[in-house]
Design a protein around this motif. Structure first.
Motif, short mmCIF file in Angstrom:
data_model
loop_
_atom_site.label_atom_id
_atom_site.label_comp_id
_atom_site.label_asym_id
_atom_site.label_seq_id
_atom_site.Cartn_x
_atom_site.Cartn_y
_atom_site.Cartn_z
N GLU A 1 0.83 -1.21 0.00
CA GLU A 1 0.00 0.00 0.00
C GLU A 1 0.87 1.26 0.00
O GLU A 1 0.60 2.21 -0.74
N ALA A 2 1.90 1.26 0.83
CA ALA A 2 2.78 2.42 0.90
C ALA A 2 3.52 2.62 -0.42
O ALA A 2 3.66 3.75 -0.90
N TYR A 3 3.95 1.52 -1.04
CA TYR A 3 4.63 1.62 -2.33
C TYR A 3 3.69 2.15 -3.40
O TYR A 3 4.04 3.07 -4.16
N ALA A 4 2.48 1.61 -3.47
CA ALA A 4 1.51 2.04 -4.48
C ALA A 4 1.15 3.52 -4.31
O ALA A 4 1.06 4.26 -5.30
N LEU A 5 0.96 3.96 -3.08
CA LEU A 5 0.66 5.37 -2.83
C LEU A 5 1.84 6.25 -3.23
O LEU A 5 1.67 7.30 -3.85
N SER A 6 3.04 5.81 -2.93
CA SER A 6 4.24 6.57 -3.28
C SER A 6 4.39 6.68 -4.80
O SER A 6 4.74 7.75 -5.31
N VAL A 7 4.12 5.60 -5.52
CA VAL A 7 4.18 5.64 -6.99
C VAL A 7 3.17 6.64 -7.52
O VAL A 7 3.49 7.47 -8.38
N ILE B 1 11.38 0.75 0.03
CA ILE B 1 10.44 1.45 -0.84
C ILE B 1 11.18 2.57 -1.57
O ILE B 1 11.01 2.74 -2.79
N GLY B 2 11.98 3.33 -0.88
CA GLY B 2 12.75 4.40 -1.51
C GLY B 2 13.64 3.89 -2.62
O GLY B 2 13.71 4.48 -3.70
N ALA B 3 14.33 2.79 -2.38
CA ALA B 3 15.22 2.21 -3.39
C ALA B 3 14.42 1.73 -4.60
O ALA B 3 14.84 1.93 -5.75
N LEU B 4 13.29 1.10 -4.38
CA LEU B 4 12.44 0.64 -5.49
C LEU B 4 11.90 1.81 -6.30
O LEU B 4 11.86 1.76 -7.53
N LEU B 5 11.47 2.87 -5.61
CA LEU B 5 10.96 4.05 -6.31
C LEU B 5 12.06 4.69 -7.16
O LEU B 5 11.82 5.08 -8.31
N ALA B 6 13.25 4.80 -6.60
CA ALA B 6 14.37 5.39 -7.33
C ALA B 6 14.67 4.58 -8.59
O ALA B 6 14.88 5.16 -9.67
N LYS B 7 14.65 3.28 -8.47
CA LYS B 7 14.92 2.42 -9.62
C LYS B 7 13.83 2.57 -10.68
O LYS B 7 14.11 2.73 -11.87
N GLU B 8 12.57 2.54 -10.25
CA GLU B 8 11.45 2.63 -11.19
C GLU B 8 11.40 3.97 -11.92
O GLU B 8 11.08 4.03 -13.10
N PHE B 9 11.73 5.05 -11.20
CA PHE B 9 11.64 6.39 -11.79
C PHE B 9 13.00 6.92 -12.25
O PHE B 9 13.13 8.09 -12.59
N ASN B 10 14.00 6.06 -12.24
CA ASN B 10 15.36 6.41 -12.67
C ASN B 10 15.87 7.64 -11.93
O ASN B 10 16.33 8.62 -12.53
N LEU B 11 15.79 7.58 -10.61
CA LEU B 11 16.23 8.66 -9.74
C LEU B 11 17.40 8.21 -8.89
O LEU B 11 17.56 7.02 -8.61
N ASN C 1 3.65 14.17 -9.48
CA ASN C 1 4.68 15.17 -9.15
C ASN C 1 4.50 15.72 -7.73
O ASN C 1 4.69 16.90 -7.47
N ILE C 2 4.13 14.83 -6.81
CA ILE C 2 3.98 15.18 -5.40
C ILE C 2 5.16 14.57 -4.64
O ILE C 2 5.42 13.37 -4.76
N PRO C 3 5.89 15.36 -3.87
CA PRO C 3 7.02 14.82 -3.11
C PRO C 3 6.58 13.73 -2.13
O PRO C 3 5.47 13.78 -1.59
N VAL C 4 7.44 12.77 -1.93
CA VAL C 4 7.15 11.65 -1.03
C VAL C 4 8.11 11.69 0.16
O VAL C 4 9.32 11.84 -0.03
N ALA C 5 7.57 11.58 1.35
CA ALA C 5 8.37 11.44 2.57
C ALA C 5 7.86 10.21 3.30
O ALA C 5 6.67 10.09 3.55
N LEU C 6 8.75 9.31 3.61
CA LEU C 6 8.38 8.08 4.32
C LEU C 6 8.91 8.15 5.74
O LEU C 6 10.06 8.50 5.96
N TRP C 7 8.07 7.83 6.70
CA TRP C 7 8.53 7.78 8.08
C TRP C 7 7.81 6.66 8.80
O TRP C 7 6.73 6.24 8.40
N GLY C 8 8.43 6.17 9.83
CA GLY C 8 7.85 5.07 10.60
C GLY C 8 8.91 4.39 11.44
O GLY C 8 10.07 4.81 11.47
N ALA C 9 8.51 3.35 12.07
CA ALA C 9 9.39 2.59 12.95
C ALA C 9 10.54 1.96 12.16
O ALA C 9 10.41 1.74 10.95
N PRO C 10 11.64 1.66 12.83
CA PRO C 10 12.76 0.99 12.15
C PRO C 10 12.34 -0.39 11.63
O PRO C 10 11.54 -1.09 12.25
#
Length: 69
Positions: free
Chosen positions: A21-27, A49-59, A33-42
């Motif tokens: 759910e968090a990944y889908a919302l982030s995508v 999720i950040g690494a997957l998003l970067a790979k998918e969006f070539n960031l 073009n809305i910035p994404v900030a992820l926070w939560g417990a360790p």
């Protein structure tokens, strides 16, 4: 469920999401073009999720962990 949108935050009264759910919302946010900030417990997958998003969006992905600073 109450929710509000701000350019830097998406918040709902029920903020708990699973990984998919968090990944889908982030995508969706990045596609809108809305910035994404992820926070939560360790250990819940924020960096993964950040690494997957970067790979998918070539960031560039920079993983900064405050616990290691």
């Amino acid at each position: 469920m109450e929710s509000y949108y701000h350019p830097f935050f998406f918040h709902t009264a029920e903020t708990a999401m699973n990984f998919n759910e968090a990944y889908a919302l982030s995508v969706a946010m990045l596609k809108a073009n809305i910035p994404v900030a992820l926070w939560g417990a360790p250990g819940i997958g924020k960096s993964a999720i950040g690494a997957l998003l970067a790979k998918e969006f070539n960031l560039e992905f920079i993983d900064i962990r405050l616990s290691q600073r």
